[in-house]
Each structure stands twice: as structure tokens, then as C-alpha cells.
Design a protein around this motif. Structure first.
Motif, mmCIF file in Angstrom:
data_model
loop_
_atom_site.group_PDB
_atom_site.id
_atom_site.type_symbol
_atom_site.label_atom_id
_atom_site.label_comp_id
_atom_site.label_asym_id
_atom_site.label_seq_id
_atom_site.Cartn_x
_atom_site.Cartn_y
_atom_site.Cartn_z
ATOM 1 N N VAL A 197 8.471 53.939 17.305
ATOM 2 C CA VAL A 197 7.842 54.299 18.593
ATOM 3 C C VAL A 197 7.989 55.800 18.873
ATOM 4 N N ARG A 198 8.505 56.539 17.909
ATOM 5 C CA ARG A 198 8.775 57.987 18.042
ATOM 6 C C ARG A 198 9.553 58.277 19.318
ATOM 7 N N ALA A 199 10.681 57.593 19.427
ATOM 8 C CA ALA A 199 11.500 57.736 20.631
ATOM 9 C C ALA A 199 12.060 59.147 20.747
ATOM 10 N N SER A 200 12.384 59.532 21.974
ATOM 11 C CA SER A 200 13.030 60.838 22.146
ATOM 12 C C SER A 200 14.508 60.712 21.845
ATOM 13 N N CYS A 201 15.023 59.489 21.921
ATOM 14 C CA CYS A 201 16.434 59.302 21.624
ATOM 15 C C CYS A 201 16.730 57.824 21.369
ATOM 16 N N TYR A 202 17.705 57.573 20.524
ATOM 17 C CA TYR A 202 18.142 56.211 20.224
ATOM 18 C C TYR A 202 19.541 56.038 20.810
ATOM 19 N N GLU A 203 19.611 55.268 21.896
ATOM 20 C CA GLU A 203 20.918 55.037 22.514
ATOM 21 C C GLU A 203 21.554 53.785 21.915
ATOM 22 N N ASN A 204 22.745 53.946 21.409
ATOM 23 C CA ASN A 204 23.458 52.832 20.804
ATOM 24 C C ASN A 204 24.663 52.523 21.692
ATOM 25 N N TRP A 205 24.546 51.427 22.462
ATOM 26 C CA TRP A 205 25.573 51.086 23.453
ATOM 27 C C TRP A 205 26.586 50.124 22.857
ATOM 28 N N THR A 206 27.861 50.515 22.965
ATOM 29 C CA THR A 206 28.907 49.709 22.364
ATOM 30 C C THR A 206 30.083 49.633 23.335
ATOM 31 N N ASP A 207 31.307 49.455 22.823
ATOM 32 C CA ASP A 207 32.433 49.336 23.759
ATOM 33 C C ASP A 207 33.406 50.506 23.672
ATOM 34 N N VAL A 208 32.963 51.600 23.067
ATOM 35 C CA VAL A 208 33.771 52.834 23.073
ATOM 36 C C VAL A 208 32.860 53.990 23.494
ATOM 37 N N SER A 209 33.483 55.041 24.040
ATOM 38 C CA SER A 209 32.674 56.158 24.551
ATOM 39 C C SER A 209 32.364 57.182 23.463
ATOM 40 N N GLY A 210 32.011 56.700 22.293
ATOM 41 C CA GLY A 210 31.601 57.597 21.213
ATOM 42 C C GLY A 210 32.636 57.677 20.121
ATOM 43 N N PHE A 211 32.411 58.608 19.202
ATOM 44 C CA PHE A 211 33.365 58.799 18.106
ATOM 45 C C PHE A 211 34.543 59.619 18.602
ATOM 46 N N LEU A 212 35.688 59.328 18.065
ATOM 47 C CA LEU A 212 36.886 60.076 18.433
ATOM 48 C C LEU A 212 37.218 61.066 17.316
ATOM 49 N N VAL A 213 37.895 62.134 17.694
ATOM 50 C CA VAL A 213 38.237 63.161 16.702
ATOM 51 C C VAL A 213 39.128 62.565 15.603
ATOM 52 N N ALA A 214 39.966 61.599 15.970
ATOM 53 C CA ALA A 214 40.805 60.944 14.959
ATOM 54 C C ALA A 214 41.038 59.493 15.369
ATOM 55 N N ASP A 215 41.574 58.725 14.455
ATOM 56 C CA ASP A 215 41.777 57.293 14.660
ATOM 57 C C ASP A 215 42.805 57.039 15.780
ATOM 58 N N PRO A 216 42.429 56.294 16.823
ATOM 59 C CA PRO A 216 43.349 56.075 17.949
ATOM 60 C C PRO A 216 44.566 55.230 17.570
ATOM 61 N N ARG A 217 44.511 54.575 16.404
ATOM 62 C CA ARG A 217 45.711 53.833 15.975
ATOM 63 C C ARG A 217 46.779 54.794 15.452
ATOM 64 N N ILE A 218 46.342 56.025 15.163
ATOM 65 C CA ILE A 218 47.300 57.010 14.637
ATOM 66 C C ILE A 218 47.616 58.069 15.697
ATOM 67 N N ILE A 219 46.578 58.486 16.442
ATOM 68 C CA ILE A 219 46.749 59.519 17.465
ATOM 69 C C ILE A 219 46.593 58.865 18.835
ATOM 70 N N ASP A 220 47.513 59.137 19.733
ATOM 71 C CA ASP A 220 47.414 58.597 21.095
ATOM 72 C C ASP A 220 46.286 59.280 21.831
ATOM 73 N N ASN A 221 45.365 58.496 22.373
ATOM 74 C CA ASN A 221 44.309 59.070 23.200
ATOM 75 C C ASN A 221 43.596 60.273 22.608
ATOM 76 N N PRO A 222 43.021 60.134 21.445
ATOM 77 C CA PRO A 222 42.361 61.301 20.851
ATOM 78 C C PRO A 222 41.136 61.721 21.658
ATOM 79 N N GLN A 223 40.744 62.968 21.501
ATOM 80 C CA GLN A 223 39.550 63.490 22.184
ATOM 81 C C GLN A 223 38.285 62.815 21.631
ATOM 82 N N THR A 224 37.244 62.804 22.455
ATOM 83 C CA THR A 224 35.951 62.284 22.000
ATOM 84 C C THR A 224 35.147 63.430 21.384
ATOM 85 N N ILE A 225 34.358 63.109 20.375
ATOM 86 C CA ILE A 225 33.467 64.123 19.787
ATOM 87 C C ILE A 225 32.192 64.153 20.623
#
Ligand code: ASP
Length: 439
Positions: A197-225
Motif C-alpha cells: 500500500v506504499r505506507a508512510s510507515c509500518y508500526e509494529n506494536w508489541t509489549d516493549v517500547s522498542g529495542f534496548l541498547v543491551a539485553d535487560p537480563r544483563i543490564i538493569d534498565n538499559p536505555q532504549t534505542i
């Protein structure tokens, strides 16, 4: 402008979640095409409907009674329908499914019903048209996704439809049989629809607020990219697992459409933008850190290796013969190292060693197992001096021995090999130096 929105299983696991999704869609008129997954888990002990369907169809194949498990699946949908106060009955659909199960319609057909039925509910709830993916998403006779045919038919079909729900995860083969993508494949459907449909954007809704800079199982509360390029994401593919299906980037990437990863449970969060290219500098020199344990290094030594034409090819042929793909291949003047996945390699190690001896006549071959690879990735590295220096002094301070270093020629990533036991500490040390102390 058109936005395609895909909602994952946890976003559609219950009537409450459906209501959140409804609000999100209604908040933006541009959200015209909706791709739902099947209902996911409502809590950690719950079972995804797709898994229930696979289990149910296993009974069909074993010629056992499948009626009770199928009714449990129907209950999940009925609970959603009732919770939303919809006047919709899936009675007739379940009658057809029962019949098709009896006729052995196939495991892909069974699994696809999760998305199909959720799509019917979603269309009814939103007042959107329902477009069965079997009529618009195509695979060829070998089961390979047919991008050209799909793009044509789907584009034409949706051009006639102002607002529609297209269930994720499946399509059809030339003989009409249902075929699914691999697990998590609704992400791919969303991407295909966005391209068509030549969208202007593809929104992918999930249960996290995006990718994190590092794995939250290793880093406490990592920043979001905030923004990541497709190439960076690919380099960080160990990290994306679980958030976005790897194959979902290809259709939109071709069409230059950005993906926005969003959180259904925190819709005000901006999430992560995945883009072709950007002039946005990331806040830190690096965009992300990801890694994986369980590699073996195969170290091959031969005097005058550098002068022997075809040596590398012969070594790699030994891996090819044994159907083993390799992950990285750093080399020295008379040495060559091939990194492979330990679980895949273990059963074949002696066969590979003897094949290398037969094909390339090296002086020696040594194996080292239990290694981890860490990718430090960032488009900012290209224009910043000292990135490698900072990584290695951080690792030295943390008492971590670096076993391998590989910087891609794109200067987008540095791969570091450490022993499995040092994996978590190495990631902490790198995160700390770039993000916490922001040197
Ligand atoms: N429902 C399918 C799965 O569980 C596809 C998806 O959710 O994307 O894998």
C-alpha cells in the motif's frame, strides 16, 4: 498518508488488550490497515493460541480425539468476543475448522487459524473489512514466498478498500493449501502489506517500547534505542530476536518505509525507529551491544598460507561438505580462524577436521569451545576516534581476556570473542563505558 499497524500476540491476548489496540487505531486516522497476530499469553503461565493449535493438530495426526482442546481454543476467542460485547459468533467457523481437521488440512492450516479468527474479531470490533490473507499473500509451489505476485494482488485489493484487517502469519500455495511463515511471521505480513500500500510507515506494536541498547537480563534498565538503521539492526541480529522477525525488514526496506516499534501498553512512548539511513546521531557513540554464547573457534595453521592460492576456499569447502555455516572468519598471515555455532558443530567436529586435512593440508588444527561473541554496533563509530580503544581498555579493566577481534570493513561494528564465562561482565563493561559514563 497510510500507516500499516501490526499487533503482536500479547497485544491481543484478551478483551482488555483488544480495547487498548482499538484506542490506538482510532487515535490516528492514518492507521488504515491492521495486521493481527493470534492471541498470545495473558500471563506467564498461559499458552499462546498458536501453540494450542499445534498441539491440537498433533492429536489430529495421531488419530486421537481433538474436540476438547479445540473447544478450549474456541473458549479463548469467545471470552474476547464477550468481553468486547460483540455480536459475533464463531460457531460456523469452528464447524468448518473441525471438518477441515478431520480431512487433514495440514499443520500450517491449523496454525494459521489463530490469526484468521483473531482477524475476524478485530475487523468486527473496528468496523473494518476483513481480507483473508489466503487470497492476497502467496507462496510458490515450493513453499517460497512469492513477493511479486503478492505485491500486485495485495496492492490492487487494498486500493479498493479504505480500511482493512489482514491476518498475519499465512498465505496460500498455488494449489490453495495454506502455508505459514516461520514462527513470529505476522511481522513479515505487516511488512508485506506496508510495501503493497506504499505506507508512510509500518508500526509494529508489541509489549516493549522498542529495542534496548543491551539485553535487560544483563543490564538493569538499559536505555532504549531511538533510531537504528537496517544495517545496524542486522549486525545486532542476536538482539532483535523476540522483538521483530528478521525477515520482516526486507519488504519495507526495498520500499524505503521505516518501521516503528511501539508498545501497546505504553502508547505514549516513541519506541524505536528502524530506518534506511539517518542523519540523527545516536546519543552515544554506539547504537547497541548484543551477543551470544556457544561458539567454537577452529584455528587452522599453515606455513606460507598467505601465498597459497585457494587455501581459504578449500577450508570453507570442508565446512560446506558438512552443512555448517560459519559466523566469522578472522585471519592472520599463516592462520585462519573459523567461528561456528557449537551445538551445530559438536556432532560433526571430527568429520570437519578430517575434511580440512584432506582438502587443504594444514600444519595443525586446534579447536577452542565455550566462546561467546559480542557485537558492538554503531553508525557513530565511523566518525569517532578511539572507539576500539575504549572498548578494550574497559575490558582490560574488567579483567577480561579478549580472544578475538574483528572489525567489519563498514566500520559499523566491532566483534569481540571472549569465553562464555566472561560474557555478561564484558557486556556490562562496554555498556558502562559508553552509556553510563558516556566518555
Ligand atoms: N502466531 C504466530 C506465532 O506464534 C505468528 C506470530 O505471532 O507472529 O508464531
Amino acid at each position: 498518508m497510510i500507516k500499516v499497524v501490526k499487533f503482536g500476540g500479547s497485544s491481543l491476548a484478551s478483551a482488555e488488550q483488544f480495547a487498548k489496540v482499538g484506542k490506538i487505531i482510532q487515535a490516528d486516522k492514518e492507521r488504515r490497515y491492521v495486521v493481527p497476530s493470534a492471541p498470545g499469553k495473558r500471563n506467564s503461565k498461559d499458552t499462546k493460541v498458536t501453540d494450542m493449535l499445534y498441539a491440537c493438530y498433533a492429536l489430529v495426526e495421531a488419530e486421537e480425539d481433538f474436540r476438547v482442546p479445540l473447544m478450549k481454543i474456541k473458549d479463548r476467542y469467545d471470552t474476547i468476543i464477550n468481553g468486547l460485547n460483540l455480536k459475533l459468533s464463531l460457531e460456523e467457523e469452528f464447524r468448518k475448522i473441525t471438518e477441515n481437521f478431520k480431512n487433514k488440512a495440514g499443520v500450517d492450516y491449523a496454525a494459521s487459524r489463530g490469526e484468521y479468527l483473531n482477524g475476524i474479531i478485530m475487523a468486527n470490533y473496528l468496523g473494518y473489512e476483513f481480507v483473508d490473507a489466503a487470497e492476497v499473500i502467496f507462496f510458490d509451489k515450493d513453499g517460497i514466498f512469492d513477493a511479486d505476485k503478492t505485491n500486485k494482488v495485495l496492492g490492487k485489493r487494498l486500493a479498493k478498500t479504505e480500511r482493512a484487517v489482514i491476518p498475519g502469519f499465512y498465505g496460500s500455495m498455488p494449489d490453495g493449501m495454506i502455508r505459514t511463515f516461520s514462527r513470529g511471521g505476522s511481522d513479515i505480513t505487516g511488512s508485506i502489506v506496508a510495501r503493497a500500500v506504499r505506507a508512510s510507515c509500518y508500526e509494529n506494536w508489541t509489549d516493549v517500547s522498542g529495542f534496548l541498547v543491551a539485553d535487560p537480563r544483563i543490564i538493569d534498565n538499559p536505555q532504549t534505542i531511538k533510531t537504528i538503521t537496517y544495517r545496524e539492526l542486522r549486525e545486532l541480529s542476536y538482539m532483535g530476536a523476540g522483538v521483530l522477525h528478521e525477515d520482516a525488514v526486507f519488504p519495507v526496506r526495498k520500499a524505503g518505509i521505516p518501521i516503528n516499534i511501539r508498545n501497546t501498553n505504553a502508547p505514549e512512548d516513541e519506541g524505536t525507529w528502524i530506518v534506511e539511513s539517518t542523519c540523527h546521531q545516536s546519543k552515544y557513540t554506539i547504537t547497541g551491544i548484543a551477543g551470544k554464547k556457544g561458539f567454537v573457534s577452529v584455528n587452522i595453521d599453515k606455513d606460507m598460507m598467505n601465498a597459497e592460492v585457494g587455501f581459504g576456499r578449500k577450508v570453507l569447502a570442508a565446512f560446506e561438505e558438512n552443512a555448517i555455516s560459519f559466523e566469522h572468519m578472522p585471519s592472520g598471515i599463516d592462520t585462519m580462524t573459523v567461528f561456528v555455532h557449537q551445538p551445530e558443530f559438536e556432532g560433526k567436529e571430527q568429520a570437519v577436521i578430517s575434511a580440512i586435512h584432506r582438502l587443504a593440508q594444514p600444519d595443525s588444527i586446534e579447536l577452542e569451545g565455550d566462546l561467546a561473541l559480542i557485537a558492538v554496533v554503531g553508525r557513530g563509530m565511523k566518525s569517532t576516534r578511539g572507539t576500539a580503544g575504549r572498548i578494550f581498555s574497559a575490558l582490560a579493566h574488567a579483567n577480561i581476556n579478549v580472544k578475538m577481534i574483528d572489525q567489519g570493513s563498514s566500520e559499523l561494528n566491532i566483534i569481540i570473542g571472549v569465553s562464555n564465562a566472561d560474557f555478561e561482565n564484558a557486556i556490562r563493561a562496554i555498556y558502562d563505558i559508553f552509556v553510563e559514563t558516556q566518555l
